[in-house]
Design an enzyme around this catalytic site. Structure first.
Site, PDB file in Angstrom:
ATOM      1  N   GLY A 121      60.826 -37.247 -35.954  1.00  0.00           N
ATOM      2  CA  GLY A 121      60.915 -35.920 -34.633  1.00  0.00           C
ATOM      3  C   GLY A 121      62.472 -36.915 -33.628  1.00  0.00           C
ATOM      4  O   GLY A 121      63.339 -36.789 -33.206  1.00  0.00           O
ATOM      5  N   ALA A 126      69.932 -33.685 -39.134  1.00  0.00           N
ATOM      6  CA  ALA A 126      71.383 -34.780 -39.998  1.00  0.00           C
ATOM      7  C   ALA A 126      71.728 -34.393 -41.147  1.00  0.00           C
ATOM      8  O   ALA A 126      72.614 -34.498 -42.102  1.00  0.00           O
ATOM      9  CB  ALA A 126      70.714 -36.738 -40.045  1.00  0.00           C
ATOM     10  N   ASP A 167      69.218 -30.946 -31.357  1.00  0.00           N
ATOM     11  CA  ASP A 167      69.451 -31.819 -33.214  1.00  0.00           C
ATOM     12  C   ASP A 167      70.629 -31.227 -34.108  1.00  0.00           C
ATOM     13  O   ASP A 167      70.953 -32.772 -34.517  1.00  0.00           O
ATOM     14  CB  ASP A 167      68.535 -32.033 -34.270  1.00  0.00           C
ATOM     15  CG  ASP A 167      67.338 -32.420 -33.427  1.00  0.00           C
ATOM     16  OD1 ASP A 167      66.818 -32.120 -32.802  1.00  0.00           O
ATOM     17  OD2 ASP A 167      66.100 -31.985 -34.294  1.00  0.00           O
TER      18      ASP A 167
HETATM   19  C1  MEV Z   1      61.202 -31.328 -31.600  1.00  0.00           C
HETATM   20  O1  MEV Z   1      62.270 -33.259 -31.595  1.00  0.00           O
HETATM   21  C2  MEV Z   1      61.580 -30.921 -30.248  1.00  0.00           C
HETATM   22  C3  MEV Z   1      61.263 -29.778 -29.351  1.00  0.00           C
HETATM   23  O2  MEV Z   1      61.458 -29.573 -28.838  1.00  0.00           O
HETATM   24  C4  MEV Z   1      61.572 -28.733 -29.977  1.00  0.00           C
HETATM   25  C5  MEV Z   1      62.518 -28.302 -30.075  1.00  0.00           C
HETATM   26  O3  MEV Z   1      63.305 -28.194 -29.128  1.00  0.00           O
HETATM   27  O4  MEV Z   1      62.988 -27.509 -31.105  1.00  0.00           O
HETATM   28  C6  MEV Z   1      59.360 -30.290 -29.439  1.00  0.00           C
END
Ligand code: MEV
Length: 354
Positions: free
Chosen positions: A121, A127, A168
């Site tokens: 996570g 990255a 991300d």
């Molecule tokens: C995963 O790092 C985070 C979630 O909220 C999924 C997402 O935002 O795509 C669970």
């Protein structure tokens, strides 16, 4: 001199609002000072050669078959999907860049070095995509800006996983802090925080190979399970989701005012909500409770959370206050890979050597 491009990007943690963000609620994420670097250089043979090194929390089990003296053959005990998962993002990045920008036609060496644990996570997939794409674009002289790289990387992450939030890739590219509100990404300037991240990262021996290879789809599965629960308990979940949104708003305020006691309390409440929607497995729950019991101002699961049947693989985030060493020792005894991290880390850096 050999042409060499080096692109490096930070890991991310979600401070508040994971899962709830999938339904339009606010989430706050930050880059942390753990980086992944991709180096691209030329090789004589045509095609791409990919080497991945230094991935923390990745364990490989070996069967040593002693056939005859002086000849020890090592067989992989399990085909861990973690590594094929990392290569899937590199492969898809290459395919995408070849199709979109016509790169390729010469021998390329790609070397990846990472301080970011996999499947934890912490944004290792995004990255990998951002750094690979940035390095290859620079190497092949494809012009464009940061937003173009982020877009390409988001496209590749979605192609591999089926779905991905923009959090991300935005953090990997831009660094700093990001607030996601109704699907829109906003970059924020907030004070730096000192946090502890604890990862449960190794896949237990008892897990069968099929389950181990499903690890790459862990987030997708947890998000789907939340959706099913949300549909069964609509009214209750609506209130939980609204509460999370309010927590993120108050947390922003607490960080701006450096009110760490309030920030910690909000992390504890956010963790309670994540537990309520069913994304907190036993070992991550223990890490949170142990940190809270050892004097942490706040502690919570970060990212997708985890599943008991997948060995609780995932991460927790701790605001330690004064008890840093005590909390770290407690988490290590509980089997976690522990990192001191700083928030607000710089985003993509590209260096060019000839
Ligand atoms: C995963 O790092 C985070 C979630 O909220 C999924 C997402 O935002 O795509 C669970």
């Amino acid at each position: 001199m050999v042409k060499k491009i080096r692109a490096s990007v930070p890991a991310k943690v979600i401070l508040f609002g994971e899962h709830f963000v999938v339904y339009g609620k606010r989430a706050l994420a930050t880059a942390i000072n753990r980086r992944l670097a991709v180096e691209v250089s030329s090789r004589e043979k045509e095609g791409y050669h990919v080497k991945i090194e230094n991935i923390p929390t990745f364990g490989l089990e070996m069967d040593l078959e002693h056939k005859k003296e002086g000849n020890i053959k090592a067989l992989p005990y399990k085909d861990y999907d973690a590594v094929t998962k990392a290569t899937a993002y590199v492969k898809e990045s290459i395919v995408y860049l070849e199709e979109r920008y016509g790169i390729g036609g010469e021998g390329v060496e790609i070397e990846i070095k990472s301080e970011i644990p996999l499947s934890a996570g912490l944004g290792s997939s995004a990255a990998t995509c951002v750094a690979t794409i940035a390095a290859l674009k620079e190497y092949f002289g494809v012009s464009g800006d940061l937003e173009g790289i982020r877009n390409d990387a988001h496209h590749v992450e979605k192609a591999v996983q089926g779905a991905a939030s923009p959090v991300d890739t935005a953090i990997s590219t831009y660094g700093g802090y990001v607030l996601v509100e109704k699907g829109e990404v906003k970059r924020l300037h907030l004070p730096e925080l000192d946090l502890i991240v604890g990862c449960i990262g190794s896949i237990p021996l008892s897990m069968d190979t099929k389950k181990a290879s499903e690890m790459g789809l862990k987030t997708k599965r947890i998000v789907e399970e939340v959706k099913v629960r949300k549909e069964s308990f609509k009214e209750i979940f609506d209130s939980i989701f609204d509460a999370s949104d309010a927590i993120t708003a108050q947390a922003l305020n607490a960080i701006e005012n450096c009110d760490f006691v309030k920030l910690g309390a909000l992390m504890n409440i956010n963790h309670g909500l994540l537990d309520a929607i069913g994304v907190v497995p036993r070992r991550l729950s223990e890490l949170v409770k142990m940190s809270q019991g050892s004097g942490a101002l706040g502690a919570k699961v970060t990212g997708a959370g985890g599943l008991d049947e997948m060995g609780s693989v995932g991460s927790v985030l701790v605001l330690p206050g004064e008890s840093v060493d005590r909390i770290k020792a407690t988490m290590e005894i509980a089997g976690a890979f522990v990192m001191d991290v700083k928030t607000g880390e710089e985003g993509l850096k590209v260096a060019n050597t000839y």
